[in-house]
Design an enzyme around this catalytic site. Structure first.
Site, short mmCIF file in Angstrom:
data_model
loop_
_atom_site.label_atom_id
_atom_site.label_comp_id
_atom_site.label_asym_id
_atom_site.label_seq_id
_atom_site.Cartn_x
_atom_site.Cartn_y
_atom_site.Cartn_z
N ASP A 21 -29.03 -23.48 -17.65
CA ASP A 21 -27.97 -24.47 -17.87
C ASP A 21 -26.60 -23.79 -17.82
O ASP A 21 -25.72 -24.20 -17.08
CB ASP A 21 -28.16 -25.16 -19.24
CG ASP A 21 -29.55 -25.78 -19.37
OD1 ASP A 21 -29.81 -26.74 -18.64
OD2 ASP A 21 -30.36 -25.27 -20.16
N GLU A 267 -33.87 -22.73 -12.04
CA GLU A 267 -33.00 -23.35 -11.04
C GLU A 267 -32.04 -22.35 -10.39
O GLU A 267 -31.98 -22.21 -9.17
CB GLU A 267 -32.20 -24.49 -11.67
CG GLU A 267 -31.23 -25.13 -10.70
CD GLU A 267 -30.73 -26.50 -11.12
OE1 GLU A 267 -31.49 -27.26 -11.76
OE2 GLU A 267 -29.58 -26.83 -10.77
O1 TRH Z 1 -33.43 -19.08 -17.46
P1 TRH Z 1 -34.10 -20.09 -16.61
O2 TRH Z 1 -35.53 -20.26 -16.83
O3 TRH Z 1 -33.38 -21.47 -16.78
C1 TRH Z 1 -34.05 -22.69 -16.82
C2 TRH Z 1 -33.86 -23.54 -15.60
O4 TRH Z 1 -32.52 -23.70 -15.25
C3 TRH Z 1 -34.47 -24.89 -15.83
O5 TRH Z 1 -34.27 -25.72 -14.72
C4 TRH Z 1 -33.87 -25.51 -17.05
O6 TRH Z 1 -34.42 -26.73 -17.30
C5 TRH Z 1 -34.11 -24.59 -18.21
O7 TRH Z 1 -33.54 -23.32 -17.95
C6 TRH Z 1 -33.54 -25.13 -19.50
O8 TRH Z 1 -33.90 -19.68 -15.07
P2 TRH Z 1 -32.63 -19.80 -14.08
O9 TRH Z 1 -32.31 -21.22 -13.80
O10 TRH Z 1 -32.96 -18.95 -12.97
O11 TRH Z 1 -31.41 -19.17 -14.87
C7 TRH Z 1 -31.31 -17.80 -15.12
C8 TRH Z 1 -29.86 -17.34 -15.03
O12 TRH Z 1 -29.76 -16.00 -15.47
C9 TRH Z 1 -29.31 -17.37 -13.61
O13 TRH Z 1 -27.96 -17.78 -13.62
C10 TRH Z 1 -29.39 -15.90 -13.16
C11 TRH Z 1 -29.10 -15.22 -14.46
N1 TRH Z 1 -29.55 -13.83 -14.60
C12 TRH Z 1 -28.60 -12.83 -14.75
O14 TRH Z 1 -27.39 -13.12 -14.73
N2 TRH Z 1 -29.01 -11.55 -14.92
C13 TRH Z 1 -30.32 -11.19 -14.93
O15 TRH Z 1 -30.64 -10.00 -15.10
C14 TRH Z 1 -31.30 -12.23 -14.74
C15 TRH Z 1 -32.76 -11.90 -14.72
C16 TRH Z 1 -30.87 -13.54 -14.60
#
Ligand code: TRH
Length: 364
Positions: A21, A267
């Site tokens: 989010d 996402e």
């Molecule tokens: O963390 P998530 O599982 O988020 C989820 C999804 O958005 C889902 O649709 C939603 O309903 C739920 O949250 C509540 O995975 P996502 O979407 O990939 O988000 C991870 C964020 O973290 C993304 O912006 C990339 C960032 N990230 C970093 O900045 N550094 C890192 O080392 C890693 C592994 C991720």
């Protein structure tokens, strides 16, 4: 910014769980400032989660300015004297504070109100994108803005310079090696690199065994806190594993660009893996009654990539499939080309921030 903002926009984000989010909202907020000269305020209820993606965030500050975005902590007191901006975006139906809604209803010229939806590749999204719904007061409309994979949706978040920066990085072996070394990652000569970002339910053990037994040497990069139990249970023979602290969003991008194969989830990392133009397997955020599996199938139907990718994705998402297919996908040169073609075709739909600004311009 030094330039007068075109209009003001408040983006409201509640962190449900995980990082998606705030990950999406932070990316959008920065882009609206940098590329579209808007005055953006990002209201977030959980600054500690935000800080993991952006080290500059002070979790104790009620109000702070980061990369041109006014970041404000979402708490009741802050809304007492709420001044309506030109546009209000509610991210992921997060429910605006009562006082904000009251101010919007009382405003002589109410702001344009949009709900930014979660990403889905399903066909119905095209029919619902940009539709309004009337608030029970009869005085306000809320428009549904859907990200998506076709020109009839809002598109995907993608910074203007992204593909140029990615191509430059991917064509520069020394830049890649320097970047990785900066994170303490030194893959052995000839080793393939993979990143792993998944939920605890992913069958990580089976994947680790395949990589360990592979004729190609592999180096796997895992953010701290991900797949901890599976990694603790595994004693690799050949496979190298680096566990990293969570890196900043822009560094995570480069990690995806540097890798030969990415495991992503939710996402935002899912979208970034597509822009990385490298093959990936997606673990979708699990929902009740298998609703997420319909969304997974809808994406794979658009993406293509062949039956091994379908079986590998089913396996990775706990819906049958098989681990051998996953192993084959990680070594398939045709998926490398496919990922490049896919990124190129997606770029033709325009980017979400530009599509959003265009929509706002039409409505205002
Ligand atoms: O963390 P998530 O599982 O988020 C989820 C999804 O958005 C889902 O649709 C939603 O309903 C739920 O949250 C509540 O995975 P996502 O979407 O990939 O988000 C991870 C964020 O973290 C993304 O912006 C990339 C960032 N990230 C970093 O900045 N550094 C890192 O080392 C890693 C592994 C991720």
């Amino acid at each position: 910014m030094g330039m007068k903002a075109r209009f003001s926009l408040d983006l409201f984000c509640r962190v449900v769980d995980n990082y998606g989010d705030i990950g999406v909202c932070w990316r959008l907020a920065r882009q609206l400032v940098r590329e579209h000269q808007l005055a953006v305020t990002l209201w977030v209820d959980d600054l500690a989660s935000f800080q993991r993606l952006c080290a500059q965030v002070d979790p104790a500050a009620a109000c702070q300015q980061i990369e041109g975005v006014a970041v404000r902590h979402w708490n009741g007191a802050a809304f007492a004297a709420y001044v309506c901006p030109d546009v209000v975006i509610e991210a992921f139906a997060c429910d605006l504070p009562e006082a904000v809604l009251a101010a919007m209803l009382a405003a002589p010229r109410p702001p344009l109100w949009l709900n930014l939806e979660y990403l889905s590749a399903e066909a119905w999204v095209e029919d619902c994108h940009a539709l309004p719904s009337l608030h029970p007061s009869g005085k306000l409309r809320k428009y549904f803005f859907f990200p998506g994979f076709s020109a009839r949706t809002g598109g995907l978040l993608c910074e203007r310079s992204l593909s140029a920066r990615r191509n430059a990085f991917q064509n520069d072996g020394a830049a890649r090696a320097d970047f990785l070394a900066g994170l303490g990652i030194r893959p052995a000569p000839g080793a393939h690199l993979a990143t792993l970002f998944c939920y605890p339910s992913a069958p990580v053990g089976a994947m680790l065994r395949r990589l360990d037994a592979s004729a190609t040497p592999w180096h796997l990069v895992v953010p701290e806190g991900v797949a901890t139990a599976a990694l603790a249970d595994f004693a690799p023979q050949r496979l190298a594993i680096s566990v990293l602290p969570f890196v900043a969003q822009h560094e995570y991008d480069r990690l995806l660009w540097a890798a030969d194969f990415n495991f992503v989830r939710g996402e935002d990392s899912f979208v970034r893996a597509q822009w990385a133009a490298r093959p990936f397997v997606w673990q979708i955020y699990p929902q009740e009654e298998g609703v997420h599996l319909v969304k997974l199938a809808a994406f794979l139907a658009r993406y293509g990539g062949g039956s091994d990718l379908v079986a590998a994705s089913a396996f990775w998402n706990g819906d049958g499939g098989d681990a051998d297919a996953l192993g084959r996908c990680m070594h398939a040169p045709e998926l490398q080309q496919h990922a490049k073609d896919w990124a190129e075709s997606l770029a033709k739909n325009g980017d979400l921030a530009s599509n959003l600004v265009e929509f706002i311009g039409k409505m205002g």
